[in-house]
Design a protein around this motif. Structure first.
Motif, PDB file in Angstrom:
ATOM      1  N   VAL A 262       0.854  -1.183   0.000  1.00  0.00           N
ATOM      2  CA  VAL A 262       0.000   0.000   0.000  1.00  0.00           C
ATOM      3  C   VAL A 262       0.890   1.232   0.000  1.00  0.00           C
ATOM      4  O   VAL A 262       1.620   1.485   0.966  1.00  0.00           O
ATOM      5  CB  VAL A 262      -0.945   0.007   1.226  1.00  0.00           C
ATOM      6  N   ILE A 263       0.836   1.984  -1.113  1.00  0.00           N
ATOM      7  CA  ILE A 263       1.659   3.178  -1.279  1.00  0.00           C
ATOM      8  C   ILE A 263       0.718   4.384  -1.249  1.00  0.00           C
ATOM      9  O   ILE A 263      -0.099   4.557  -2.151  1.00  0.00           O
ATOM     10  CB  ILE A 263       2.445   3.142  -2.605  1.00  0.00           C
ATOM     11  N   PRO A 264       0.789   5.225  -0.206  1.00  0.00           N
ATOM     12  CA  PRO A 264      -0.148   6.336  -0.049  1.00  0.00           C
ATOM     13  C   PRO A 264      -0.179   7.258  -1.265  1.00  0.00           C
ATOM     14  O   PRO A 264       0.854   7.558  -1.847  1.00  0.00           O
ATOM     15  CB  PRO A 264       0.378   7.092   1.170  1.00  0.00           C
ATOM     16  N   ASP A 265      -1.363   7.699  -1.637  1.00  0.00           N
ATOM     17  CA  ASP A 265      -1.585   8.616  -2.764  1.00  0.00           C
ATOM     18  C   ASP A 265      -1.048   8.090  -4.090  1.00  0.00           C
ATOM     19  O   ASP A 265      -0.850   8.858  -5.026  1.00  0.00           O
ATOM     20  CB  ASP A 265      -0.983  10.004  -2.491  1.00  0.00           C
ATOM     21  N   PHE A 266      -0.763   6.805  -4.181  1.00  0.00           N
ATOM     22  CA  PHE A 266      -0.244   6.210  -5.407  1.00  0.00           C
ATOM     23  C   PHE A 266      -1.115   5.028  -5.807  1.00  0.00           C
ATOM     24  O   PHE A 266      -1.708   5.016  -6.859  1.00  0.00           O
ATOM     25  CB  PHE A 266       1.214   5.779  -5.202  1.00  0.00           C
ATOM     26  N   GLY A 267      -1.185   4.030  -4.920  1.00  0.00           N
ATOM     27  CA  GLY A 267      -2.019   2.887  -5.215  1.00  0.00           C
ATOM     28  C   GLY A 267      -1.632   1.665  -4.407  1.00  0.00           C
ATOM     29  O   GLY A 267      -0.830   1.735  -3.474  1.00  0.00           O
ATOM     30  N   ILE A 268      -2.210   0.541  -4.793  1.00  0.00           N
ATOM     31  CA  ILE A 268      -1.949  -0.730  -4.120  1.00  0.00           C
ATOM     32  C   ILE A 268      -1.432  -1.720  -5.147  1.00  0.00           C
ATOM     33  O   ILE A 268      -2.068  -1.954  -6.175  1.00  0.00           O
ATOM     34  CB  ILE A 268      -3.225  -1.279  -3.449  1.00  0.00           C
ATOM     35  N   VAL A 269      -0.281  -2.279  -4.873  1.00  0.00           N
ATOM     36  CA  VAL A 269       0.304  -3.310  -5.713  1.00  0.00           C
ATOM     37  C   VAL A 269      -0.004  -4.645  -5.046  1.00  0.00           C
ATOM     38  O   VAL A 269       0.307  -4.835  -3.868  1.00  0.00           O
ATOM     39  CB  VAL A 269       1.828  -3.124  -5.865  1.00  0.00           C
ATOM     40  N   THR A 270      -0.633  -5.550  -5.781  1.00  0.00           N
ATOM     41  CA  THR A 270      -1.001  -6.861  -5.249  1.00  0.00           C
ATOM     42  C   THR A 270      -0.380  -7.936  -6.125  1.00  0.00           C
ATOM     43  O   THR A 270      -0.422  -7.831  -7.350  1.00  0.00           O
ATOM     44  CB  THR A 270      -2.532  -7.044  -5.231  1.00  0.00           C
ATOM     45  N   GLY A 271       0.184  -8.955  -5.499  1.00  0.00           N
ATOM     46  CA  GLY A 271       0.742 -10.046  -6.276  1.00  0.00           C
ATOM     47  C   GLY A 271       1.448 -11.064  -5.409  1.00  0.00           C
ATOM     48  O   GLY A 271       1.546 -10.910  -4.187  1.00  0.00           O
ATOM     49  N   ALA A 272       1.933 -12.097  -6.074  1.00  0.00           N
ATOM     50  CA  ALA A 272       2.681 -13.151  -5.386  1.00  0.00           C
ATOM     51  C   ALA A 272       4.121 -12.687  -5.170  1.00  0.00           C
ATOM     52  O   ALA A 272       4.761 -12.182  -6.090  1.00  0.00           O
ATOM     53  CB  ALA A 272       2.663 -14.427  -6.217  1.00  0.00           C
ATOM     54  N   PHE A 273       4.587 -12.853  -3.944  1.00  0.00           N
ATOM     55  CA  PHE A 273       5.962 -12.502  -3.596  1.00  0.00           C
ATOM     56  C   PHE A 273       6.544 -13.637  -2.767  1.00  0.00           C
ATOM     57  O   PHE A 273       5.838 -14.245  -1.961  1.00  0.00           O
ATOM     58  CB  PHE A 273       6.020 -11.211  -2.766  1.00  0.00           C
ATOM     59  N   GLN A 274       7.824 -13.897  -2.971  1.00  0.00           N
ATOM     60  CA  GLN A 274       8.508 -14.904  -2.166  1.00  0.00           C
ATOM     61  C   GLN A 274       9.462 -14.198  -1.213  1.00  0.00           C
ATOM     62  O   GLN A 274      10.137 -13.236  -1.603  1.00  0.00           O
ATOM     63  CB  GLN A 274       9.287 -15.874  -3.046  1.00  0.00           C
ATOM     64  N   ILE A 275       9.502 -14.668   0.018  1.00  0.00           N
ATOM     65  CA  ILE A 275      10.439 -14.115   0.999  1.00  0.00           C
ATOM     66  C   ILE A 275      11.822 -14.655   0.652  1.00  0.00           C
ATOM     67  O   ILE A 275      12.044 -15.862   0.654  1.00  0.00           O
ATOM     68  CB  ILE A 275      10.051 -14.506   2.438  1.00  0.00           C
ATOM     69  N   THR A 276      12.754 -13.768   0.329  1.00  0.00           N
ATOM     70  CA  THR A 276      14.103 -14.184  -0.041  1.00  0.00           C
ATOM     71  C   THR A 276      15.088 -14.035   1.109  1.00  0.00           C
ATOM     72  O   THR A 276      16.182 -14.574   1.060  1.00  0.00           O
ATOM     73  CB  THR A 276      14.610 -13.379  -1.253  1.00  0.00           C
ATOM     74  N   SER A 277      14.683 -13.313   2.136  1.00  0.00           N
ATOM     75  CA  SER A 277      15.543 -13.153   3.306  1.00  0.00           C
ATOM     76  C   SER A 277      14.674 -12.844   4.517  1.00  0.00           C
ATOM     77  O   SER A 277      13.762 -12.020   4.438  1.00  0.00           O
ATOM     78  CB  SER A 277      16.534 -12.011   3.073  1.00  0.00           C
ATOM     79  N   LEU A 278      14.962 -13.508   5.616  1.00  0.00           N
ATOM     80  CA  LEU A 278      14.273 -13.252   6.879  1.00  0.00           C
ATOM     81  C   LEU A 278      15.327 -13.358   7.973  1.00  0.00           C
ATOM     82  O   LEU A 278      15.880 -14.429   8.209  1.00  0.00           O
ATOM     83  CB  LEU A 278      13.144 -14.261   7.104  1.00  0.00           C
ATOM     84  N   GLU A 279      15.621 -12.241   8.607  1.00  0.00           N
ATOM     85  CA  GLU A 279      16.681 -12.186   9.610  1.00  0.00           C
ATOM     86  C   GLU A 279      16.124 -11.672  10.931  1.00  0.00           C
ATOM     87  O   GLU A 279      15.290 -10.775  10.950  1.00  0.00           O
ATOM     88  CB  GLU A 279      17.801 -11.243   9.152  1.00  0.00           C
ATOM     89  N   TYR A 280      16.608 -12.246  12.018  1.00  0.00           N
ATOM     90  CA  TYR A 280      16.231 -11.814  13.362  1.00  0.00           C
ATOM     91  C   TYR A 280      17.478 -11.313  14.072  1.00  0.00           C
ATOM     92  O   TYR A 280      18.565 -11.881  13.913  1.00  0.00           O
ATOM     93  CB  TYR A 280      15.643 -12.979  14.162  1.00  0.00           C
ATOM     94  N   SER A 281      17.326 -10.267  14.878  1.00  0.00           N
ATOM     95  CA  SER A 281      18.450  -9.759  15.653  1.00  0.00           C
ATOM     96  C   SER A 281      17.931  -9.117  16.931  1.00  0.00           C
ATOM     97  O   SER A 281      16.760  -8.763  17.028  1.00  0.00           O
ATOM     98  CB  SER A 281      19.255  -8.734  14.845  1.00  0.00           C
ATOM     99  N   GLY A 282      18.816  -8.983  17.884  1.00  0.00           N
ATOM    100  CA  GLY A 282      18.430  -8.345  19.146  1.00  0.00           C
ATOM    101  C   GLY A 282      19.611  -8.209  20.073  1.00  0.00           C
ATOM    102  O   GLY A 282      20.626  -8.877  19.912  1.00  0.00           O
TER     103      GLY A 282
END
Length: 136
Positions: A93-113
């Motif tokens: 959701v991009i304000p004042d622009f529009g909504i992009v909808t589609g299939a996406f794959q998570i290519t990176s998921l990192e946790y830190s703390g």
């Protein structure tokens, strides 16, 4: 486009029940629309300037974000999509622009703390098909 708050740029994931839920507490987000170019320059090109082949190349949408998970369900749905290697439906959701909808794959998921701070994460997505666009 008038100035917008960064927090209004939302990343939403299909929860499997035909509803899109906002993913966690993203504090930073980035959406990039890219295309590869195909060089069509030859010995007849005017002044030997590069020419690009129109309408060709590979197009993609890249998304990245970082923040904190606000609840267990948002963490679980993202983690499940990653470990399944799935390409679920997402909404950007991009304000004042529009909504992009589609299939996406998570290519990176990192946790830190740190020992005296919250658990943070970073996520990167790549489009896995042709997205649709709806103006707001």
């Amino acid at each position: 486009m008038a100035s917008q708050k960064g927090k209004d740029l939302l990343l939403k994931l299909d929860d499997g029940n035909a509803a899109f839920v906002t993913v966690a507490g993203l504090r930073a987000r980035r959406i990039a629309f890219n295309t590869q170019t195909i060089d069509a320059t030859d010995s007849q090109s005017a002044g030997q300037w590069r020419e690009l082949l129109a309408g060709s190349g590979i197009r993609r949408v890249s998304v990245s974000g970082s923040g904190i998970f606000k609840d267990a369900p948002s963490d679980a749905i993202v983690r499940q999509a990653f470990f399944e290697g799935a390409s679920p439906q997402w909404q950007l959701v991009i304000p004042d622009f529009g909504i992009v909808t589609g299939a996406f794959q998570i290519t990176s998921l990192e946790y830190s703390g740190t020992h005296d701070g919250e658990l943070a994460f970073q996520i990167a997505l790549e489009s896995a098909g042709q997205p649709s666009f709806g103006a707001v």
